[in-house]
Design a protein around this motif. Sequence first.
Motif, PDB file in Angstrom:
ATOM      1  N   SER A 163       0.752  -1.137  -0.125  1.00  0.00           N
ATOM      2  CA  SER A 163      -0.160  -0.029  -0.004  1.00  0.00           C
ATOM      3  C   SER A 163       0.911   1.284  -0.156  1.00  0.00           C
ATOM      4  O   SER A 163       1.872   1.351   0.834  1.00  0.00           O
ATOM      5  CB  SER A 163      -0.935  -0.040   1.054  1.00  0.00           C
ATOM      6  OG  SER A 163      -1.246   1.165   1.520  1.00  0.00           O
ATOM      7  N   VAL A 164       0.665   2.232  -0.858  1.00  0.00           N
ATOM      8  CA  VAL A 164       1.241   3.128  -1.056  1.00  0.00           C
ATOM      9  C   VAL A 164       1.263   4.142   0.369  1.00  0.00           C
ATOM     10  O   VAL A 164       2.233   4.634   1.088  1.00  0.00           O
ATOM     11  CB  VAL A 164       0.846   4.460  -2.066  1.00  0.00           C
ATOM     12  CG1 VAL A 164       1.375   5.560  -2.266  1.00  0.00           C
ATOM     13  CG2 VAL A 164       1.129   3.691  -3.636  1.00  0.00           C
ATOM     14  N   ALA A 165      -0.150   4.253   0.893  1.00  0.00           N
ATOM     15  CA  ALA A 165      -0.253   4.970   2.126  1.00  0.00           C
ATOM     16  C   ALA A 165       0.488   4.195   3.310  1.00  0.00           C
ATOM     17  O   ALA A 165       1.073   4.955   4.145  1.00  0.00           O
ATOM     18  CB  ALA A 165      -1.813   4.918   2.412  1.00  0.00           C
ATOM     19  N   ALA A 166       0.409   2.988   3.494  1.00  0.00           N
ATOM     20  CA  ALA A 166       1.067   2.296   4.246  1.00  0.00           C
ATOM     21  C   ALA A 166       2.900   2.598   4.590  1.00  0.00           C
ATOM     22  O   ALA A 166       3.520   2.871   5.451  1.00  0.00           O
ATOM     23  CB  ALA A 166       0.782   0.819   4.478  1.00  0.00           C
ATOM     24  N   ARG A 167       3.311   2.423   2.828  1.00  0.00           N
ATOM     25  CA  ARG A 167       4.532   2.328   2.708  1.00  0.00           C
ATOM     26  C   ARG A 167       5.165   3.873   3.320  1.00  0.00           C
ATOM     27  O   ARG A 167       6.044   4.211   3.970  1.00  0.00           O
ATOM     28  CB  ARG A 167       4.886   2.108   1.478  1.00  0.00           C
ATOM     29  CG  ARG A 167       4.677   0.636   1.536  1.00  0.00           C
ATOM     30  CD  ARG A 167       4.985   0.157  -0.085  1.00  0.00           C
ATOM     31  NE  ARG A 167       6.208   0.504  -0.628  1.00  0.00           N
ATOM     32  CZ  ARG A 167       6.517   0.907  -1.928  1.00  0.00           C
ATOM     33  NH1 ARG A 167       5.316   1.123  -2.828  1.00  0.00           N
ATOM     34  NH2 ARG A 167       7.593   1.149  -2.287  1.00  0.00           N
ATOM     35  N   LEU A 168       4.222   4.921   2.980  1.00  0.00           N
ATOM     36  CA  LEU A 168       4.532   6.385   3.452  1.00  0.00           C
ATOM     37  C   LEU A 168       4.714   6.653   4.808  1.00  0.00           C
ATOM     38  O   LEU A 168       5.450   7.286   5.420  1.00  0.00           O
ATOM     39  CB  LEU A 168       3.617   7.269   2.693  1.00  0.00           C
ATOM     40  CG  LEU A 168       3.882   7.716   1.076  1.00  0.00           C
ATOM     41  CD1 LEU A 168       2.701   8.310   0.809  1.00  0.00           C
ATOM     42  CD2 LEU A 168       5.197   8.589   0.962  1.00  0.00           C
ATOM     43  N   ALA A 169       3.542   5.930   5.382  1.00  0.00           N
ATOM     44  CA  ALA A 169       3.381   6.199   6.913  1.00  0.00           C
ATOM     45  C   ALA A 169       4.732   5.747   7.689  1.00  0.00           C
ATOM     46  O   ALA A 169       5.068   6.291   8.372  1.00  0.00           O
ATOM     47  CB  ALA A 169       2.369   5.501   7.049  1.00  0.00           C
ATOM     48  N   HIS A 170       5.134   4.498   7.169  1.00  0.00           N
ATOM     49  CA  HIS A 170       6.370   3.931   7.717  1.00  0.00           C
ATOM     50  C   HIS A 170       7.842   4.565   7.354  1.00  0.00           C
ATOM     51  O   HIS A 170       8.743   4.339   8.022  1.00  0.00           O
ATOM     52  CB  HIS A 170       6.511   2.273   7.634  1.00  0.00           C
ATOM     53  CG  HIS A 170       5.177   1.737   8.329  1.00  0.00           C
ATOM     54  ND1 HIS A 170       5.030   1.560   9.746  1.00  0.00           N
ATOM     55  CD2 HIS A 170       4.145   1.201   7.672  1.00  0.00           C
ATOM     56  CE1 HIS A 170       4.195   0.943   9.942  1.00  0.00           C
ATOM     57  NE2 HIS A 170       3.138   1.042   8.683  1.00  0.00           N
TER      58      HIS A 170
END
Length: 172
Positions: free
Chosen positions: A140-147
């Motif tokens: 997930s782009v969102a999950a990868r950005l969040a981490h």
Amino acid sequence: MDSGATAAIPRRAVIVGAVPGQPPRLLKEAARYAKLFGAPLVVLNVDVMRFVTYEDPDGYVHSTPAELAAASGESELSLVAADAAEILAGSGVDWSVHQLVGDPAFAIKHAAEESDARLIVVGTRKRGLGESIREFFTGSVAARLAHRQHRPILIVPLGEPASDDEELWPES
């Protein structure tokens, strides 16, 4: 409105990751936050069919097509720009469209770092087996950005939400 891949991304902007044909809600929410912050809005499209080969000291990025369909990135950018022009008309927000290349999460992260972005806005993935498989392999782009970065991220739900008892990854 400014459209271009080589123009500098404005400082302290709200950055929104965009693809052609997504629901208007994503750009509308991003514009709303840009207006609240008094910040410019950067509509960022990432061409996943190209990758960065090297970057000049002056910031110019050289890229190479991953496939022979290099023109697809240009047409995708024009579709995103047309969607943005229609959705953001009359919003009262200064906005621009930019295109980067490579992995969407890394490209958005890099743009946010370089411009000291106030907020990153991304949408949820489309529902369906194909998107589930793609997300399984790419994440997930969102999950990868969040981490991988420290800026706030707004994740805008797109489409109809699944009910509590509905299968998230149907077999058919």
